[in-house]
Design an enzyme around this catalytic site. Sequence first.
Site, PDB file in Angstrom:
ATOM      1  N   ILE A   1      30.581 -56.431   1.519  1.00 58.75           N
ATOM      2  CA  ILE A   1      29.339 -56.824   2.763  1.00 58.75           C
ATOM      3  C   ILE A   1      29.421 -58.127   2.752  1.00 58.75           C
ATOM      4  O   ILE A   1      28.933 -58.802   3.625  1.00 58.75           O
ATOM      5  CB  ILE A   1      28.118 -56.107   2.839  1.00 58.75           C
ATOM      6  CG1 ILE A   1      27.213 -56.385   1.518  1.00 58.75           C
ATOM      7  CG2 ILE A   1      28.548 -54.518   2.909  1.00 58.75           C
ATOM      8  CD1 ILE A   1      26.032 -55.833   1.720  1.00 58.75           C
TER       9      ILE A   1
ATOM     10  N   ALA B   1      21.704 -54.725  -1.867  1.00 62.10           N
ATOM     11  CA  ALA B   1      20.939 -56.220  -1.968  1.00 62.10           C
ATOM     12  C   ALA B   1      20.929 -56.347  -3.396  1.00 62.10           C
ATOM     13  O   ALA B   1      21.692 -55.733  -4.314  1.00 62.10           O
ATOM     14  CB  ALA B   1      19.544 -55.739  -1.996  1.00 62.10           C
TER      15      ALA B   1
ATOM     16  N   TYR C   1      14.209 -64.323  -4.461  1.00 59.85           N
ATOM     17  CA  TYR C   1      14.427 -62.969  -3.987  1.00 59.85           C
ATOM     18  C   TYR C   1      13.635 -62.541  -2.550  1.00 59.85           C
ATOM     19  O   TYR C   1      14.225 -62.306  -1.536  1.00 59.85           O
ATOM     20  CB  TYR C   1      13.831 -62.045  -4.922  1.00 59.85           C
ATOM     21  CG  TYR C   1      13.980 -60.507  -4.454  1.00 59.85           C
ATOM     22  CD1 TYR C   1      15.297 -59.898  -4.230  1.00 59.85           C
ATOM     23  CD2 TYR C   1      12.800 -59.690  -4.436  1.00 59.85           C
ATOM     24  CE1 TYR C   1      15.161 -58.291  -3.595  1.00 59.85           C
ATOM     25  CE2 TYR C   1      12.752 -58.617  -3.986  1.00 59.85           C
ATOM     26  CZ  TYR C   1      14.144 -57.802  -3.621  1.00 59.85           C
ATOM     27  OH  TYR C   1      13.960 -56.502  -3.110  1.00 59.85           O
TER      28      TYR C   1
ATOM     29  N   LYS D   1      15.299 -62.267   1.349  1.00 60.28           N
ATOM     30  CA  LYS D   1      15.048 -60.824   1.957  1.00 60.28           C
ATOM     31  C   LYS D   1      14.501 -61.318   3.347  1.00 60.28           C
ATOM     32  O   LYS D   1      14.756 -60.554   4.356  1.00 60.28           O
ATOM     33  CB  LYS D   1      14.328 -59.913   1.033  1.00 60.28           C
ATOM     34  CG  LYS D   1      14.941 -59.403  -0.160  1.00 60.28           C
ATOM     35  CD  LYS D   1      16.094 -58.439   0.166  1.00 60.28           C
ATOM     36  CE  LYS D   1      15.787 -57.175   0.816  1.00 60.28           C
ATOM     37  NZ  LYS D   1      17.023 -56.185   1.103  1.00 60.28           N
TER      38      LYS D   1
END
Length: 286
Positions: free
Chosen positions: A38, A61, A126, A130
């Site tokens: 991806i 993720a 992180y 996100k």
Amino acid sequence: MNILITGCNGQLGNEMQLLQREHTAHRYFNTDVAELDITDQDAIETFVEENQIDGIVNCAAYTAVDKAEANEELCQRLNAEAPAYLAHAMGRRGGWMIQISTDYVFDGTNCTPYTEDEDTCPNSVYGKTKLVGELNVQKLCQQSMIIRTAWLYSTFGNNFVKTMLRLGRERSELGVIFDQIGTPTYARDLAVAIFAAIEQGIKPGVYHFSNEGVISWYDFTKAIHRLAGINGCHVRPLHTAEYPTPAARPHYSVLDKTKIKEAYALEIPYWEESLRECVEQLIKES
């Protein structure tokens, strides 16, 4: 519909695959990096067109919160850029997308549950990546849902529940943080909510999902040991300062779930009920 599930080897991806047995109205394409990278935009565009994909659930993720502090570039690629590529492909087709996000988009300074319209303020690599991923998806795919979750665990992969079970059996004493408060999320329950959204229809926007209730990591560990019948390990409460980590953790990450419950008429289980189900399954498999 033809639906692409990314990150199918992870906790949520595995639960999505299990529940597909009960949800047979659509065709699912379960992929991980071996089937679809991806971070490769051309590969995504080709896959989506060749398979006539109508919707995407992005379960993939970079979730190693502490390692992310030293691997910002990789974290950015997986958490921010890859969702943008997926959303762009679906935007072009007029399709929909569900992006799984995190409580780490908040700094954890609240003392009441976070609602979806509160200002974000991530304080880790992180969390920052996100959040960028959320914004990219919303910008590039009009029919998109962001579902933020927290403290995810399941019978699959590596997670807090499995670690505490192992340490509880190996050690006579264990120190666990007591001043970080949140709500565990059984990945199976999150998968159920995602299927509700798919089958009732995508309602664009940001949503929060975790199990019901509020607990600390310390109390969560005590419950894990109690449900598993582990009695020989003394669990001590620790302050966050006693257990320093590269990435800052939210001290309070309770999510208000009113919006998703009302949108999809969901009955979300209490955290201990779901934990009992997971622990019983893990014991059965051991």
